[in-house]
Scaffold this active site. Structure first.
Site, PDB file in Angstrom:
ATOM      1  N   THR A 253       0.933  -1.209   0.020  1.00 58.89           N
ATOM      2  CA  THR A 253       0.035   0.036  -0.010  1.00 58.89           C
ATOM      3  C   THR A 253       0.787   1.172  -0.123  1.00 58.89           C
ATOM      4  O   THR A 253       0.274   2.319  -0.099  1.00 58.89           O
ATOM      5  CB  THR A 253      -0.961   0.006   1.301  1.00 58.89           C
ATOM      6  OG1 THR A 253      -0.186  -0.366   2.322  1.00 58.89           O
ATOM      7  CG2 THR A 253      -2.128  -1.149   1.151  1.00 58.89           C
TER       8      THR A 253
ATOM      9  N   HIS B 158       6.760  -0.293   6.982  1.00 62.99           N
ATOM     10  CA  HIS B 158       6.924   0.651   8.406  1.00 62.99           C
ATOM     11  C   HIS B 158       6.840  -0.269   9.340  1.00 62.99           C
ATOM     12  O   HIS B 158       7.075  -1.518   9.347  1.00 62.99           O
ATOM     13  CB  HIS B 158       5.789   1.669   8.398  1.00 62.99           C
ATOM     14  CG  HIS B 158       4.266   1.109   8.195  1.00 62.99           C
ATOM     15  ND1 HIS B 158       3.590   0.172   9.200  1.00 62.99           N
ATOM     16  CD2 HIS B 158       3.319   0.747   7.395  1.00 62.99           C
ATOM     17  CE1 HIS B 158       2.712  -0.295   8.707  1.00 62.99           C
ATOM     18  NE2 HIS B 158       2.227   0.079   7.543  1.00 62.99           N
TER      19      HIS B 158
ATOM     20  N   HIS C 173       5.119  -3.339  10.130  1.00 64.12           N
ATOM     21  CA  HIS C 173       5.244  -4.624   9.366  1.00 64.12           C
ATOM     22  C   HIS C 173       6.475  -5.527   9.945  1.00 64.12           C
ATOM     23  O   HIS C 173       6.865  -6.597   9.638  1.00 64.12           O
ATOM     24  CB  HIS C 173       5.806  -4.371   7.917  1.00 64.12           C
ATOM     25  CG  HIS C 173       4.687  -3.932   6.874  1.00 64.12           C
ATOM     26  ND1 HIS C 173       5.077  -2.504   6.515  1.00 64.12           N
ATOM     27  CD2 HIS C 173       3.611  -4.324   6.554  1.00 64.12           C
ATOM     28  CE1 HIS C 173       3.910  -2.057   5.794  1.00 64.12           C
ATOM     29  NE2 HIS C 173       3.169  -3.108   5.769  1.00 64.12           N
TER      30      HIS C 173
ATOM     31  N   LYS D 265     -10.169  -2.886   9.235  1.00 62.42           N
ATOM     32  CA  LYS D 265     -10.361  -1.572   8.620  1.00 62.42           C
ATOM     33  C   LYS D 265     -11.845  -1.341   8.892  1.00 62.42           C
ATOM     34  O   LYS D 265     -12.498  -2.155   8.636  1.00 62.42           O
ATOM     35  CB  LYS D 265     -10.010  -1.508   7.166  1.00 62.42           C
ATOM     36  CG  LYS D 265      -8.755  -1.864   6.937  1.00 62.42           C
ATOM     37  CD  LYS D 265      -7.679  -0.769   7.114  1.00 62.42           C
ATOM     38  CE  LYS D 265      -6.241  -0.895   6.736  1.00 62.42           C
ATOM     39  NZ  LYS D 265      -5.681  -2.276   7.307  1.00 62.42           N
TER      40      LYS D 265
ATOM     41  N   ARG E 267     -11.507   0.657   1.470  1.00 65.24           N
ATOM     42  CA  ARG E 267     -10.336   1.263   0.885  1.00 65.24           C
ATOM     43  C   ARG E 267     -10.357   2.057  -0.248  1.00 65.24           C
ATOM     44  O   ARG E 267     -11.026   1.424  -1.134  1.00 65.24           O
ATOM     45  CB  ARG E 267      -9.196   0.366   0.965  1.00 65.24           C
ATOM     46  CG  ARG E 267      -8.924  -0.119   2.326  1.00 65.24           C
ATOM     47  CD  ARG E 267      -7.458   0.063   2.670  1.00 65.24           C
ATOM     48  NE  ARG E 267      -6.957  -1.335   3.339  1.00 65.24           N
ATOM     49  CZ  ARG E 267      -5.992  -1.883   3.117  1.00 65.24           C
ATOM     50  NH1 ARG E 267      -5.622  -1.611   1.958  1.00 65.24           N
ATOM     51  NH2 ARG E 267      -5.618  -2.803   3.968  1.00 65.24           N
TER      52      ARG E 267
ATOM     53  N   GLN F  32      -6.817 -14.359  -0.637  1.00 63.36           N
ATOM     54  CA  GLN F  32      -5.786 -14.699   0.469  1.00 63.36           C
ATOM     55  C   GLN F  32      -5.361 -16.229   0.539  1.00 63.36           C
ATOM     56  O   GLN F  32      -4.759 -16.758   0.824  1.00 63.36           O
ATOM     57  CB  GLN F  32      -5.970 -13.835   1.663  1.00 63.36           C
ATOM     58  CG  GLN F  32      -4.678 -14.095   2.661  1.00 63.36           C
ATOM     59  CD  GLN F  32      -4.625 -13.159   3.889  1.00 63.36           C
ATOM     60  OE1 GLN F  32      -4.948 -11.991   3.428  1.00 63.36           O
ATOM     61  NE2 GLN F  32      -3.941 -13.339   4.794  1.00 63.36           N
TER      62      GLN F  32
ATOM     63  N   ASP G 100      -5.115  -9.678  13.255  1.00 65.20           N
ATOM     64  CA  ASP G 100      -6.477  -9.532  12.549  1.00 65.20           C
ATOM     65  C   ASP G 100      -6.455 -10.319  11.365  1.00 65.20           C
ATOM     66  O   ASP G 100      -7.311 -10.214  10.441  1.00 65.20           O
ATOM     67  CB  ASP G 100      -5.965  -7.883  12.309  1.00 65.20           C
ATOM     68  CG  ASP G 100      -4.776  -7.592  11.427  1.00 65.20           C
ATOM     69  OD1 ASP G 100      -3.915  -8.371  11.378  1.00 65.20           O
ATOM     70  OD2 ASP G 100      -4.914  -6.649  10.618  1.00 65.20           O
TER      71      ASP G 100
ATOM     72  N   LYS H  27      -1.465   2.232  18.397  1.00 62.99           N
ATOM     73  CA  LYS H  27      -0.609   1.291  17.619  1.00 62.99           C
ATOM     74  C   LYS H  27       0.859   1.987  17.861  1.00 62.99           C
ATOM     75  O   LYS H  27       1.135   3.074  17.984  1.00 62.99           O
ATOM     76  CB  LYS H  27      -0.874   1.455  16.050  1.00 62.99           C
ATOM     77  CG  LYS H  27      -1.754   0.270  15.699  1.00 62.99           C
ATOM     78  CD  LYS H  27      -1.822   0.523  14.234  1.00 62.99           C
ATOM     79  CE  LYS H  27      -3.276  -0.530  13.713  1.00 62.99           C
ATOM     80  NZ  LYS H  27      -3.666   0.286  12.462  1.00 62.99           N
TER      81      LYS H  27
ATOM     82  N   LYS I 190       3.496   4.800  15.516  1.00 61.46           N
ATOM     83  CA  LYS I 190       2.715   6.090  14.713  1.00 61.46           C
ATOM     84  C   LYS I 190       3.237   7.111  15.517  1.00 61.46           C
ATOM     85  O   LYS I 190       3.328   7.067  16.614  1.00 61.46           O
ATOM     86  CB  LYS I 190       1.267   5.713  14.896  1.00 61.46           C
ATOM     87  CG  LYS I 190       0.648   4.458  14.174  1.00 61.46           C
ATOM     88  CD  LYS I 190       0.205   5.284  12.894  1.00 61.46           C
ATOM     89  CE  LYS I 190      -0.650   4.174  11.830  1.00 61.46           C
ATOM     90  NZ  LYS I 190      -0.159   4.291  10.561  1.00 61.46           N
ATOM     91  N   THR I 191       3.464   8.086  14.852  1.00 60.99           N
ATOM     92  CA  THR I 191       3.755   9.415  15.451  1.00 60.99           C
ATOM     93  C   THR I 191       2.826  10.253  14.794  1.00 60.99           C
ATOM     94  O   THR I 191       1.721  10.024  13.875  1.00 60.99           O
ATOM     95  CB  THR I 191       5.062  10.038  15.002  1.00 60.99           C
ATOM     96  OG1 THR I 191       5.079  10.248  13.782  1.00 60.99           O
ATOM     97  CG2 THR I 191       6.065   8.893  15.328  1.00 60.99           C
TER      98      THR I 191
END
Length: 427
Positions: free
Chosen positions: A41, A46, A49, A83, A87, A177, A198, A233, A236-237
């Site tokens: 994506t 990041h 992952h 989600k 998307r 999947q 998830d 999470k 994340k900033t």
RNA sequence: GGGGGGUUUCCCGAGCGGUCAAAGGGGUCAGACUGUAAAUCUGAUGGCUAUGCCUUCGCAGGUUCGAAUCCUGCACCCCCCA
């Protein structure tokens, strides 16, 4: 063989498995092939992952063969799991570029040599794109009872929301999947899929499909999502995700992210993300409890991860920059050293002539450098004592920068607050 | 189709003719404390050529010396009746 199951267990990396009783022994008897999927994506992986990637790496080191599956096809659909909203679809070109970029990053963490444990990287677009709609429905879709699909948490959660629905496209995601798993079983003998918690529904869908299509017993394992003690999470900033790409998140910023991890989260991060041995992590736990102010855990965490992601050079630069930036004045440093250290920091070039005579106003410069959104803000921040020139606090809003402020021949360092720097280069 | 309610500064939300750049909260930013943490406390939070000027309260007009506040039309959202 190393007892990978025990290893993952003490690290807190096992959330759920499809066969708690037999999986440990199954993994001990012979090398196995396993996979985890990554949706392309963005053009970089990041921190989110990292857990799954590290799990693949651990399996590989324990003697198994990991496959990283790039979701070139599934990425075109969008996984509804976890989600809350439908998307937006990415273009095929974008996805192709993202796959290539992520692949390059993975090569740092997994060994892709051709031996029996050599990792493989595959893109499900290779096989998914070859299906026709009718064939897919007949061969794969036929094996999916809709009532079972509807019962999956990931689907139910979305159907229960009134403010956003679930399109047929996203609903079909799990078939894709699931088929990936079967396909990897056929061509690589892959019998285990790992993923975040998830992914449970998608993983079990693959196992069911494997059984129906006559591929025998497949296994699944999920790991907990890496969250902070406050429930949000990890990775994340305010400025968004912490990326592995040095272009998106500089090695310095990456290092700093881990240095600033909460005490309460440090132990879990060390276990889940690093490869430090158990004894060391436990002694860090003890050290953290005894003397949290030393932040030894955070330092080791930042070191280990920066080294892993950005290599020894990246780590060295991040550490050097940290030492200087949090060290006070830098009168003794040369221009070159500064340039090097501030390589990560946003910089802007100005004409040297502007420093002559009267010089340029600090207020304007703060805005040009991007540290302040407006001169009003710059004015306020100086008043609050939040502005530093060459790491020395500046109190006057009338301050002008002149040649006397230059370090060496061409650099002035501006700072706003604790750690936001900008470099001015004068030519 | 009929009736009612709404749209406010980054977000939520008060304001209902001047004293409104607009309460309060959240977020964010800065400062203090500290450990480059958390918590806490303090301050700031439209712009500028700055005791004033300009822009902002869904959009477009109008009334008025003066409008986020009143009127008209338009758009979007919510609720009730059909």
């Amino acid at each position: 063989m190393t007892d990978i199951f025990a290893e993952l267990t003490w690290r807190g990396l096992i959330h759920q498995t499809t066969d708690d009783a037999n999986l440990p022994a199954w993994l001990m008897t012979q090398p196995r092939t396993l996979y985890a999927g990554f949706d392309p994506t963005a053009d970089s992986l990041h921190v989110g992952h990292l857990v799954a990637l590290m799990i693949l790496r651990r399996f590989q080191q324990a003697g198994h063969r990991p496959i990283a599956l790039m979701g070139g096809a599934t990425g075109m659909i969008g996984d509804p799991s976890g989600k809350s909203e439908e998307r937006t679809l990415l273009s095929a070109d974008t996805i192709g570029a993202n796959v290539a970029a992520m692949e390059a990053q993975m090569r740092r963490l997994l060994y892709f040599d051709s031996g029996p444990q050599g990792a493989a990287l595959v893109n499900n677009y290779e096989w998914m794109s070859r299906w026709t709609y009718l064939d897919f429905l007949r061969d794969v879709g036929k094996n999916f009872p809709v009532n079972v699909m509807l019962a999956k948490d990931s689907v139910r959660a979305r159907l229960e929301r009134t403010d956003s629905g679930l399109s047929y496209t996203e609903f079909s995601y799990m078939l894709l999947q699931a088929f990936d798993f079967v396909r990897l079983r056929e061509s690589f003998g892959c019998e285990l899929q790992v993923g975040g918690s998830d992914q449970w529904g998608n993983i079990t869908a693959g196992i069911d499909l494997g059984r129906r299509m006559g591929h025998g017993q497949l296994y699944g394992m999920t790991c907990p999502l890496l969250t902070k003690s406050d429930g949000t999470k990890m990775g994340k900033t305010e400025r968004g995700a912490v990326w592995l790409s040095p272009v998106r998140t500089s090695p310095y910023a990456f290092y700093q992210y881990w240095i600033n991890v909460n005490d309460a989260d440090a132990g879990r991060c060390l276990r889940m993300l690093t490869e430090l041995p158990r004894e060391e992590i436990e002694s860090l736990d003890a050290a953290r409890a005894a003397d949290p102010a030393r932040r030894e855990s955070q330092r080791r965490l930042a070191e280990a991860l920066t080294q892993l992601v950005h290599g020894p050079e990246g780590l060295a630069k991040a550490q050097q920059a940290t030492k200087v930036l949090f060290g006070g004045e830098f009168g003794a440093l040369t221009e070159n050293e500064l340039s090097e250290i501030f390589a990560d920091v946003p910089s802007c070039e100005l004409a040297r002539a502007r420093l002559e005579g009267e010089g340029i106003g600090l207020l304007d410069t703060l805005v040009t450098a991007g540290l302040a959104a407006s001169k009003g803000e710059a004015r306020r921040k100086i008043g609050e004592g939040g502005v530093y020139v060459n790491n020395r606090r500046e109190n006057s809003i009338d301050r002008r920068l002149t040649t006397a402020d230059l370090i060496g021949n061409s650099i002035i360092v501006l700072r706003m607050g604790k750690a936001k720097y900008a470099l001015l280069r004068f030519k």
